[in-house]
Design a protein around this motif. Structure first.
Motif, PDB file in Angstrom:
ATOM      1  N   HIS A 130      -2.872   0.658  -4.647  1.00 15.55           N
ATOM      2  CA  HIS A 130      -3.766   1.360  -4.227  1.00 15.55           C
ATOM      3  C   HIS A 130      -5.487  -0.056  -4.288  1.00 15.55           C
ATOM      4  O   HIS A 130      -5.242   0.315  -5.246  1.00 15.55           O
ATOM      5  N   ARG A 135     -12.220  -0.380  -2.016  1.00 16.67           N
ATOM      6  CA  ARG A 135     -11.611  -0.439  -0.541  1.00 16.67           C
ATOM      7  C   ARG A 135     -12.554   0.102   0.059  1.00 16.67           C
ATOM      8  O   ARG A 135     -13.662   1.473  -0.911  1.00 16.67           O
ATOM      9  N   ASP A 159     -10.150   7.200  -2.220  1.00 14.92           N
ATOM     10  CA  ASP A 159      -9.939   7.733  -3.137  1.00 14.92           C
ATOM     11  C   ASP A 159     -10.206   6.711  -4.303  1.00 14.92           C
ATOM     12  O   ASP A 159     -10.912   5.718  -4.288  1.00 14.92           O
ATOM     13  N   ARG A 187      -1.277   6.821   0.652  1.00 17.38           N
ATOM     14  CA  ARG A 187      -2.583   6.957   1.423  1.00 17.38           C
ATOM     15  C   ARG A 187      -3.256   6.464   2.210  1.00 17.38           C
ATOM     16  O   ARG A 187      -3.631   4.426   2.119  1.00 17.38           O
ATOM     17  N   TYR A 233      -9.130  -0.875  -9.723  1.00 15.34           N
ATOM     18  CA  TYR A 233      -8.135  -0.618  -8.087  1.00 15.34           C
ATOM     19  C   TYR A 233      -8.145   1.000  -9.041  1.00 15.34           C
ATOM     20  O   TYR A 233      -8.597   1.149  -9.429  1.00 15.34           O
ATOM     21  N   LEU A 247       0.896  -1.001  -0.300  1.00 17.54           N
ATOM     22  CA  LEU A 247      -0.003  -0.155  -0.004  1.00 17.54           C
ATOM     23  C   LEU A 247       0.928   1.193  -0.154  1.00 17.54           C
ATOM     24  O   LEU A 247       1.502   1.612   0.910  1.00 17.54           O
ATOM     25  N   TYR A 284       2.701   7.032  -5.390  1.00 20.16           N
ATOM     26  CA  TYR A 284       3.313   6.174  -6.615  1.00 20.16           C
ATOM     27  C   TYR A 284       4.768   6.376  -6.439  1.00 20.16           C
ATOM     28  O   TYR A 284       5.469   5.314  -6.198  1.00 20.16           O
ATOM     29  N   MET A 331      -2.190  11.618  -5.294  1.00 12.92           N
ATOM     30  CA  MET A 331      -2.050   9.769  -5.346  1.00 12.92           C
ATOM     31  C   MET A 331      -0.498   9.824  -6.390  1.00 12.92           C
ATOM     32  O   MET A 331      -0.170   8.762  -5.944  1.00 12.92           O
ATOM     33  N   ALA A 379      -5.544   3.719   1.798  1.00 17.39           N
ATOM     34  CA  ALA A 379      -5.147   2.553   0.084  1.00 17.39           C
ATOM     35  C   ALA A 379      -5.521   1.098   0.085  1.00 17.39           C
ATOM     36  O   ALA A 379      -5.954   0.330  -1.057  1.00 17.39           O
TER      37      ALA A 379
END
Length: 372
Positions: free
Chosen positions: A106, A111, A124, A65, A175, A62, A152, A148, A68
């Motif tokens: 993420h 999620r 997000d 964030r 995702y 993850l 990464y 975001m 995530a």
């Protein structure tokens, strides 16, 4: 006895030199308490490195964030303790002669709100909606999206600093990055929305910042899929022409390897064009971009398939095994990712290499609950 020598040819991309074409596919296992990979996780990956897996791609890790991931035992890839845990993992893999990438991840709109390491965080997404139209708690601003993207890149920078050999960006399976790709979840009317190529903007910004973070010689693997776990018939690119434009944007941004995820590697991606035995998703991805590709999807999952390695059956497994090796031998794709079979049997690759296929362990659902 099936000739599997095609799986054991060396392969090189940039500064990554692999002993063979077998890749351990990323598989989420939730065995990192509070996000910290412990010695069990290091031992798990080191076992496969010691047993002839050419490249290990970690379970999803993850990025920094708060929303995530949805499980507090999914590993984090930021913070002092999690990164120390990952340093132990990569050192253990290298001690066994292995090569490894973290998969930076993420979950986006997939999620469940109110879950994960920070349950109070809003999920997000591109447009504040899930695939079924359910509204989430917020729609991100461009400033939110910029963070975001940076998250990464931060993960990739840490991966290089820890000594990982390459890095994989997870852009598949519904995702966050895939949320931006898909018109069902991306309804934005700014630079991050629009047509399919326009909807690659988030991903291309991620790739460019990851490239800046890791330098020019460390390969970047990008994983993508047409399907979603909740929409198996979904397609981002309905034709090779659409696919060429979509992948072209990602290639121009700086990826080096395409990990083309599909449910069954033997299924033709565009059968109306080249028939039911035509190129799979990895095959089309390579044909249209010229980049090396990884195929994945139900490799060595059933007893019939396992028996085929030992030349003991002429059933579906035999046809699929022959199909896999023929495609690999003619370089339709370059590497083969093995998932659940390696989850169950850490010695899978060595058994294939040493003609001990009759000793392969068949996958069962209990493997998902056990540390091997």
């Amino acid at each position: 006895m099936t000739d599997t020598s095609a799986l054991f040819r060396p392969f090189t991309v940039k500064n990554l030199n692999l002993a063979n074409r077998i890749v351990m596919a990323p598989m989420t296992r939730a065995f990192s308490p509070q996000g910290v990979p412990d010695q069990n996780v290091a031992d798990y990956y080191a076992r496969r490195a010691a047993a002839d897996v050419g490249l290990i791609i970690s379970e999803g890790t993850l990025i920094r964030r708060p929303s995530a991931g949805e499980n507090e035992n999914y590993p984090l890839f930021y913070g002092e303790k999690p990164l120390a845990g990952w340093k132990n993992v990569i050192d253990a893999v290298h001690a066994e002669g292995g090569k490894m990438a973290p998969q930076i991840w993420h979950q986006g709109a997939a999620r469940a709100e109110g879950s994960g390491h920070f349950p109070e965080a809003n999920s997000d997404s591109p447009s504040g909606i899930m695939h079924d139209g359910t509204k989430l708690n917020y729609t991100p601003t461009q400033e939110d999206i910029a963070d975001m993207v940076a998250a990464y890149a931060d993960a990739a920078r840490d991966a290089k600093a820890l000594g990982f050999d390459t890095v994989e960006i997870h852009g598949a399976h519904g995702y966050l990055i895939d949320n931006f790709f898909w018109d069902q979840t991306n309804k934005r009317d700014d630079k991050y929305g629009g047509d399919l190529v326009g909807r690659t903007t988030f991903a291309t910004e991620v790739i460019k910042q990851v490239r800046a973070a890791v330098g020019n010689e460390m390969p970047i693997i990008f994983r993508w899929s047409q399907f979603k776990p909740f929409a198996y018939d979904a397609k981002l690119a309905h034709t090779p022409q659409e696919l060429e434009k979509f992948l072209g944007a990602l290639v121009d941004a700086g990826i080096d390897v395409i990990h083309a995820s599909q449910r069954r590697f033997w299924e033709a991606e565009y059968p109306d064009i080249d028939g039911k035995d035509g190129l799979n998703l990895a095959g089309w991805s390579k044909k249209l971009t010229g980049l090396p590709t990884i195929t994945v999807g139900s490799v060595s999952l059933d007893n019939d398939f396992i028996s085929t390695f030992a030349g003991e059956t002429a059933g579906d497994g035999a046809a699929n095994m022959k199909n896999l090796l023929e495609r690999l031998e003619r370089d339709e794709f370059d590497m083969v990712a093995v998932g659940r079979a390696l989850l169950k049997d850490p010695d899978w690759a060595s058994k294939i290499k040493d003609n001990q296929a009759n000793q392969l362990l068949a996958f069962d659902k209990d493997a998902l609950k056990t540390l091997y």
